[in-house]
Design an enzyme around this catalytic site. Sequence first.
Site, mmCIF file in Angstrom:
data_model
loop_
_atom_site.group_PDB
_atom_site.id
_atom_site.type_symbol
_atom_site.label_atom_id
_atom_site.label_comp_id
_atom_site.label_asym_id
_atom_site.label_seq_id
_atom_site.Cartn_x
_atom_site.Cartn_y
_atom_site.Cartn_z
ATOM 1 N N HIS A 199 51.588 67.516 78.748
ATOM 2 C CA HIS A 199 51.752 66.244 79.469
ATOM 3 C C HIS A 199 52.727 66.308 80.632
ATOM 4 C CE1 HIS A 199 55.451 65.918 77.105
ATOM 5 N NE2 HIS A 199 55.847 65.031 77.986
HETATM 6 C C1 UD1 Z 1 57.343 60.292 80.352
HETATM 7 C C2 UD1 Z 1 58.660 60.957 80.756
HETATM 8 C C3 UD1 Z 1 58.691 62.381 80.223
HETATM 9 C C4 UD1 Z 1 58.426 62.403 78.740
HETATM 10 C C5 UD1 Z 1 57.141 61.668 78.432
HETATM 11 C C6 UD1 Z 1 56.953 61.568 76.953
HETATM 12 C C7 UD1 Z 1 59.595 60.250 82.916
HETATM 13 C C8 UD1 Z 1 59.751 60.595 84.348
HETATM 14 N N1 UD1 Z 1 58.770 61.036 82.219
HETATM 15 O O1 UD1 Z 1 56.305 61.022 80.991
HETATM 16 O O2 UD1 Z 1 59.976 62.925 80.446
HETATM 17 O O3 UD1 Z 1 58.323 63.734 78.314
HETATM 18 O O4 UD1 Z 1 57.208 60.339 78.946
HETATM 19 O O5 UD1 Z 1 55.636 61.338 76.587
HETATM 20 O O6 UD1 Z 1 60.196 59.316 82.437
HETATM 21 N N2 UD1 Z 1 50.173 56.026 80.547
HETATM 22 C C9 UD1 Z 1 49.251 55.271 79.853
HETATM 23 N N3 UD1 Z 1 49.697 54.557 78.773
HETATM 24 C C10 UD1 Z 1 50.996 54.546 78.365
HETATM 25 C C11 UD1 Z 1 51.911 55.314 79.088
HETATM 26 C C12 UD1 Z 1 51.483 56.042 80.180
HETATM 27 O O7 UD1 Z 1 48.060 55.252 80.175
HETATM 28 O O8 UD1 Z 1 51.312 53.866 77.366
HETATM 29 C C13 UD1 Z 1 49.692 56.841 81.691
HETATM 30 C C14 UD1 Z 1 49.733 56.091 83.019
HETATM 31 O O9 UD1 Z 1 48.635 56.516 83.770
HETATM 32 C C15 UD1 Z 1 51.011 56.615 83.638
HETATM 33 C C16 UD1 Z 1 51.054 58.054 83.129
HETATM 34 O O10 UD1 Z 1 50.519 57.991 81.815
HETATM 35 O O11 UD1 Z 1 50.986 56.555 85.038
HETATM 36 C C17 UD1 Z 1 52.455 58.650 83.089
HETATM 37 O O12 UD1 Z 1 53.339 57.803 82.326
HETATM 38 P P1 UD1 Z 1 54.921 57.849 82.627
HETATM 39 O O13 UD1 Z 1 55.624 57.015 81.628
HETATM 40 O O14 UD1 Z 1 55.183 57.586 84.058
HETATM 41 O O15 UD1 Z 1 55.281 59.360 82.417
HETATM 42 P P2 UD1 Z 1 54.909 60.346 81.231
HETATM 43 O O16 UD1 Z 1 54.044 61.430 81.782
HETATM 44 O O17 UD1 Z 1 54.447 59.592 80.044
HETATM 45 N N1 UDP Z 2 54.178 63.241 69.352
HETATM 46 C C1 UDP Z 2 53.419 62.357 68.595
HETATM 47 N N2 UDP Z 2 52.075 62.292 68.845
HETATM 48 C C2 UDP Z 2 51.448 63.049 69.785
HETATM 49 C C3 UDP Z 2 52.247 63.957 70.544
HETATM 50 C C4 UDP Z 2 53.613 64.010 70.320
HETATM 51 O O1 UDP Z 2 53.948 61.662 67.725
HETATM 52 O O2 UDP Z 2 50.221 62.915 69.956
HETATM 53 C C5 UDP Z 2 55.624 63.306 69.084
HETATM 54 C C6 UDP Z 2 56.131 64.690 68.776
HETATM 55 O O3 UDP Z 2 55.987 64.961 67.398
HETATM 56 C C7 UDP Z 2 57.574 64.610 69.218
HETATM 57 C C8 UDP Z 2 57.532 63.649 70.389
HETATM 58 O O4 UDP Z 2 56.304 62.943 70.270
HETATM 59 O O5 UDP Z 2 58.387 64.045 68.211
HETATM 60 C C9 UDP Z 2 57.563 64.419 71.670
HETATM 61 O O6 UDP Z 2 57.261 63.561 72.701
HETATM 62 P P1 UDP Z 2 56.555 64.044 74.037
HETATM 63 O O7 UDP Z 2 55.895 65.350 73.832
HETATM 64 O O8 UDP Z 2 55.734 62.904 74.508
HETATM 65 O O9 UDP Z 2 57.784 64.150 75.052
HETATM 66 P P2 UDP Z 2 58.966 65.184 75.293
HETATM 67 O O10 UDP Z 2 59.577 65.555 73.996
HETATM 68 O O11 UDP Z 2 58.380 66.350 76.031
HETATM 69 O O12 UDP Z 2 59.899 64.436 76.187
#
Ligand code: UD1
Ligand code: UDP
Length: 355
Positions: A199
């Site tokens: 992601h």
């Molecule tokens: C964010 C964090 C990242 C973290 C990740 C955990 C930042 C800059 N990034 O990344 O550090 O590892 O969360 O998962 O804060 N979207 C949906 N539904 C949701 C949420 C997001 O469809 O509920 C989609 C949208 O298209 C959005 C994209 O995901 O634009 C990215 O979401 P965003 O929260 O900006 O960043 P993440 O990639 O989730």
């Molecule tokens: N996780 C989850 N479901 C998923 C993928 C990840 O519950 O489908 C959990 C995972 O076990 C971990 C946390 O989400 O505890 C990690 O989050 P993510 O990978 O979104 O972000 P990061 O740790 O890279 O910031």
Amino acid sequence: MVGARPQFIKAAMVSRALRSRDGVREVLVHTGQHYDAAMSAVFFEELKIPQPDYNLEVGSASHGAQTGRMLADLERVIQAERPQWVVVHGDTNSTLAGTLAAAKLHMRVAHVEAGLRSFNRAMPEEVNRVVADHVSDVLFAPTDIAEANLKAEGIAPQKIVRTGDVMLDAFQFYSALIADKPLPAGVDPSTPYVLATVHRAENTDDPARLRAILDALLAVAKQVPLVFPIHPRTRKAIEQLGRQEHIAAQLRLLPPVGYLDMLNLERHAAVIATDSGGVQKEAYFSGVPCVTLRTETEWVELVECGANTLVSPDDSQAMAQTICKRVGQRVATGSLYGDGRAGARIVDYLLASAK
Ligand code: UD1
Ligand code: UDP
């Protein structure tokens, strides 16, 4: 203060520790950065996190717009509540906004999971971490290396508290609840499988790199079944590449799964391929080898002890070979992340220094 998936998991343990003490009021604020049921509500339900007192519902946007909306709303909440501590977790835009909003109002800020560094400022998370660490009043560092990173940046040692990692607390607490839980979507624990998550913006937003990662996962899936719970960001990026049907035919794609299902998928996996920070550690807690689809990691101790192997996300052949090579190579778990009592230590500190 929470907003994104990994923060719900970290906050669950700090919140649990807070609620176990008398005379403490926790005001839980959800920025709404993550909002799909599978990215947010499922964690509140499964982990028994109290419903947020405030949900700011900021949703998705560019970095500036999203962080700006959070800042404006958080300022109002913090002014209304005047807490003794503002607690922020990890490295997302919600972390950055919470830290800045509180510091500008001269509120004390505590950063959980402080001191992590990839030394790659192109990652949005690195900018968020550096700002949060330098603006916070207390830094809860999970590891030796995190503490050393903070000291190397000139942060006063008296601001740093070594706690261990709240994600180990969560892993231990919730793993005890899934002993007999079947794997999601009929995944068979007796057949070795690869568990993959992808992601990171650097991996999903560059079509050539995402293509290389998908090619690697497709090559692996010819040899070992591959289970891939897919983040919405990645699902959208794959749709843009126009490859969703091909991918769905070859890989076992799942919607994002809840934390309990994820722990269960991790512990039965033959190897985990990921670019997630949290998943790298959970692989180690589970004794499962990890291949990280990045050229650097914040969790360097896992690479040093051989639990985790880094591989360039631009090189599909190297990714496929490394993932296949590590299938079934169990890793020794150890005490790199403390003893599972980080949440209690954090709360002890916050209460002892509440004004
Ligand atoms: C964010 C964090 C990242 C973290 C990740 C955990 C930042 C800059 N990034 O990344 O550090 O590892 O969360 O998962 O804060 N979207 C949906 N539904 C949701 C949420 C997001 O469809 O509920 C989609 C949208 O298209 C959005 C994209 O995901 O634009 C990215 O979401 P965003 O929260 O900006 O960043 P993440 O990639 O989730
Ligand atoms: N996780 C989850 N479901 C998923 C993928 C990840 O519950 O489908 C959990 C995972 O076990 C971990 C946390 O989400 O505890 C990690 O989050 P993510 O990978 O979104 O972000 P990061 O740790 O890279 O910031």
